[in-house]
Design an enzyme around this catalytic site. Structure first.
Site, PDB file in Angstrom:
ATOM      1  N   SER A  20      40.703  28.962  30.738  1.00 49.60           N
ATOM      2  CA  SER A  20      41.427  29.241  29.485  1.00 49.60           C
ATOM      3  C   SER A  20      41.109  28.199  28.428  1.00 49.60           C
ATOM      4  O   SER A  20      41.241  26.999  28.676  1.00 49.60           O
ATOM      5  CB  SER A  20      42.943  29.191  29.720  1.00 49.60           C
ATOM      6  OG  SER A  20      43.312  30.100  30.690  1.00 49.60           O
ATOM      7  N   HIS A  32      40.727  35.469  27.022  1.00 48.12           N
ATOM      8  CA  HIS A  32      39.575  35.463  27.931  1.00 48.12           C
ATOM      9  C   HIS A  32      38.591  36.522  27.438  1.00 48.12           C
ATOM     10  O   HIS A  32      38.907  37.708  27.394  1.00 48.12           O
ATOM     11  CB  HIS A  32      40.002  35.773  29.375  1.00 48.12           C
ATOM     12  CG  HIS A  32      40.574  34.590  30.085  1.00 48.12           C
ATOM     13  ND1 HIS A  32      39.986  34.028  31.193  1.00 48.12           N
ATOM     14  CD2 HIS A  32      41.671  33.852  29.827  1.00 48.12           C
ATOM     15  CE1 HIS A  32      40.717  33.003  31.592  1.00 48.12           C
ATOM     16  NE2 HIS A  32      41.742  32.875  30.790  1.00 48.12           N
ATOM     17  N   TYR A  87      47.341  37.725  39.367  1.00 47.86           N
ATOM     18  CA  TYR A  87      48.506  38.272  38.662  1.00 47.86           C
ATOM     19  C   TYR A  87      48.126  39.430  37.732  1.00 47.86           C
ATOM     20  O   TYR A  87      48.998  40.143  37.242  1.00 47.86           O
ATOM     21  CB  TYR A  87      49.269  37.181  37.897  1.00 47.86           C
ATOM     22  CG  TYR A  87      48.488  36.451  36.818  1.00 47.86           C
ATOM     23  CD1 TYR A  87      48.184  37.062  35.608  1.00 47.86           C
ATOM     24  CD2 TYR A  87      48.061  35.148  37.017  1.00 47.86           C
ATOM     25  CE1 TYR A  87      47.471  36.408  34.622  1.00 47.86           C
ATOM     26  CE2 TYR A  87      47.343  34.475  36.042  1.00 47.86           C
ATOM     27  CZ  TYR A  87      47.051  35.108  34.851  1.00 47.86           C
ATOM     28  OH  TYR A  87      46.336  34.454  33.887  1.00 47.86           O
ATOM     29  N   ALA A 114      42.603  25.452  33.022  1.00 48.56           N
ATOM     30  CA  ALA A 114      43.718  24.722  32.411  1.00 48.56           C
ATOM     31  C   ALA A 114      44.812  24.658  33.466  1.00 48.56           C
ATOM     32  O   ALA A 114      45.052  25.648  34.164  1.00 48.56           O
ATOM     33  CB  ALA A 114      44.206  25.457  31.172  1.00 48.56           C
ATOM     34  N   MET A 171      46.767  28.786  38.372  1.00 50.96           N
ATOM     35  CA  MET A 171      46.798  30.140  38.957  1.00 50.96           C
ATOM     36  C   MET A 171      45.404  30.693  39.213  1.00 50.96           C
ATOM     37  O   MET A 171      45.216  31.914  39.258  1.00 50.96           O
ATOM     38  CB  MET A 171      47.560  31.079  38.018  1.00 50.96           C
ATOM     39  CG  MET A 171      48.972  30.613  37.697  1.00 50.96           C
ATOM     40  SD  MET A 171      49.708  31.620  36.403  1.00 50.96           S
ATOM     41  CE  MET A 171      51.150  30.631  35.980  1.00 50.96           C
TER      42      MET A 171
HETATM   43  N1  HPA Z   1      51.702  26.101  36.134  1.00 50.29           N
HETATM   44  C1  HPA Z   1      50.856  26.992  36.664  1.00 50.29           C
HETATM   45  N2  HPA Z   1      49.696  27.313  36.080  1.00 50.29           N
HETATM   46  C2  HPA Z   1      49.379  26.716  34.920  1.00 50.29           C
HETATM   47  C3  HPA Z   1      50.225  25.766  34.333  1.00 50.29           C
HETATM   48  C4  HPA Z   1      51.449  25.458  34.970  1.00 50.29           C
HETATM   49  O1  HPA Z   1      52.250  24.639  34.496  1.00 50.29           O
HETATM   50  N3  HPA Z   1      49.615  25.332  33.203  1.00 50.29           N
HETATM   51  C5  HPA Z   1      48.425  26.014  33.121  1.00 50.29           C
HETATM   52  N4  HPA Z   1      48.284  26.839  34.167  1.00 50.29           N
END
Ligand code: HPA
Length: 302
Positions: free
Chosen positions: A51, A82, A106, A134, A237
């Site tokens: 991301s 994306h 997800y 990220a 994730m």
């Molecule tokens: N939690 C899960 N996935 C993420 C987060 C987070 O705080 N920040 C970026 N992806």
């Protein structure tokens, strides 16, 4: 084609055994051949742009761009921001392929589908995978904008039997029980640290453990404390499934996370991130991360 139909297509090779790794080897070959016919580049390195990190793909020389939609068997990214393109091209003299946009469970995809591109890269001759993402910071010494070199991961979905390698194992990809104790290549990590030092990254360059959760909701404070307590430095994730499939088929892997937020670990906290600050740091550090990846690619193929 709907996901159900796609899954059905690969329904399986032994009559009474249901599988979740659906497509046959030959289907992957069809996709790889399709790509070979559309680019002269023969990449050695594949880069998954997380991301906000897709900018690197726009800097490739002699780029050939292919929309995911145009590629047979390829999933299509549904997440805002994306792009959904494969970009073949050169970093310096090195042929690479970038995924601009990745897939997440997800979004409703099974893990074999999310990791489909990795095996395509293998068939194209890629031997090194660089993954970026990220992630939320859990380690109290981390700040927004830090870059974390991934030294190991915790596959929380895997503990529940959700793993991209579930199903019938085709030995042409790799062994039934692949080791995962050396997932993040030591030599590549050493190179990454050298390049980070050369490029003058101070103490915002960290090394830590990435925990993968399914999302799409962010963690509760109690969940965040648990993740931290078992040794996670950052949470996200994505990434882990791709790394498992890459290691299964013998690729070397390097992973890096841009810490985009700090995960709140106290229910009583009133802390909220300052969005302007976060965005500004994020943009600058995303560029840093791109420069870092370019520098690393130069070195690993030298
Ligand atoms: N939690 C899960 N996935 C993420 C987060 C987070 O705080 N920040 C970026 N992806």
């Amino acid at each position: 084609m709907s996901l159900q139909l796609l899954e059905k297509k690969g329904e399986n090779r032994t009559s009474n055994q249901k599988t979740t790794n659906s497509l046959a080897y030959e289907e992957y070959e069809i996709t790889a051949n399709h790509l070979r016919e559309r680019t002269k580049h023969r990449p050695r390195v594949a880069i998954i742009c997380g991301s906000g990190l897709g900018g690197l793909a726009n800097t490739l020389d002699e780029a050939d761009v292919l929309e995911y939609e145009s590629i047979p068997n390829f999933p299509v990214s549904t997440v805002f921001g994306h792009a959904g393109r494969l970009v073949f091209g050169l970093i310096g003299a090195v042929p690479v392929v970038c995924m601009q946009g990745r897939f997440h469970s997800y979004e409703g995809y099974p893990l074999w589908k999310i990791t489909f591109p990795i095996r395509i890269f293998k068939l194209l001759g890629v031997d090194t995978l660089i993954v970026t993402n990220a992630a939320g910071g859990l380690n109290p010494s981390y700040a927004v904008g830090d870059i974390m070199l991934i030294k190991d991961h915790i596959n929380f979905a895997g503990f529940a039997g959700v793993n991209p390698l579930c199903g019938v194992n085709d030995e042409r990809w790799g062994p039934r029980f692949p080791p995962m104790s050396n997932a993040y290549d030591k030599k590549l990590r050493k190179i990454a640290k050298e390049v980070a030092e050369e490029q003058g990254y101070g103490d915002y360059f960290k090394e830590g453990v990435y925990a993968m959760v399914g999302g799409p909701n962010f963690e509760t404070s109690a969940e965040a404390r648990m993740l931290r307590a078992v040794g996670s430095d950052a949470v996200g994730m994505s990434t882990v499934s791709e790394v498992i499939v890459a290691r299964h088929c013998g690729m070397h892997v390097l992973g890096m996370s841009l810490i985009s937020n700090l995960v709140v670990q106290d229910e009583h906290s009133d802390e909220t991130a300052n969005h302007h600050e976060v965005l500004a740091i994020g943009l600058q550090r995303a560029k840093d991360l791109q420069n870092l990846v370019s520098g690393i690619v130069d070195k690993i193929t030298a």
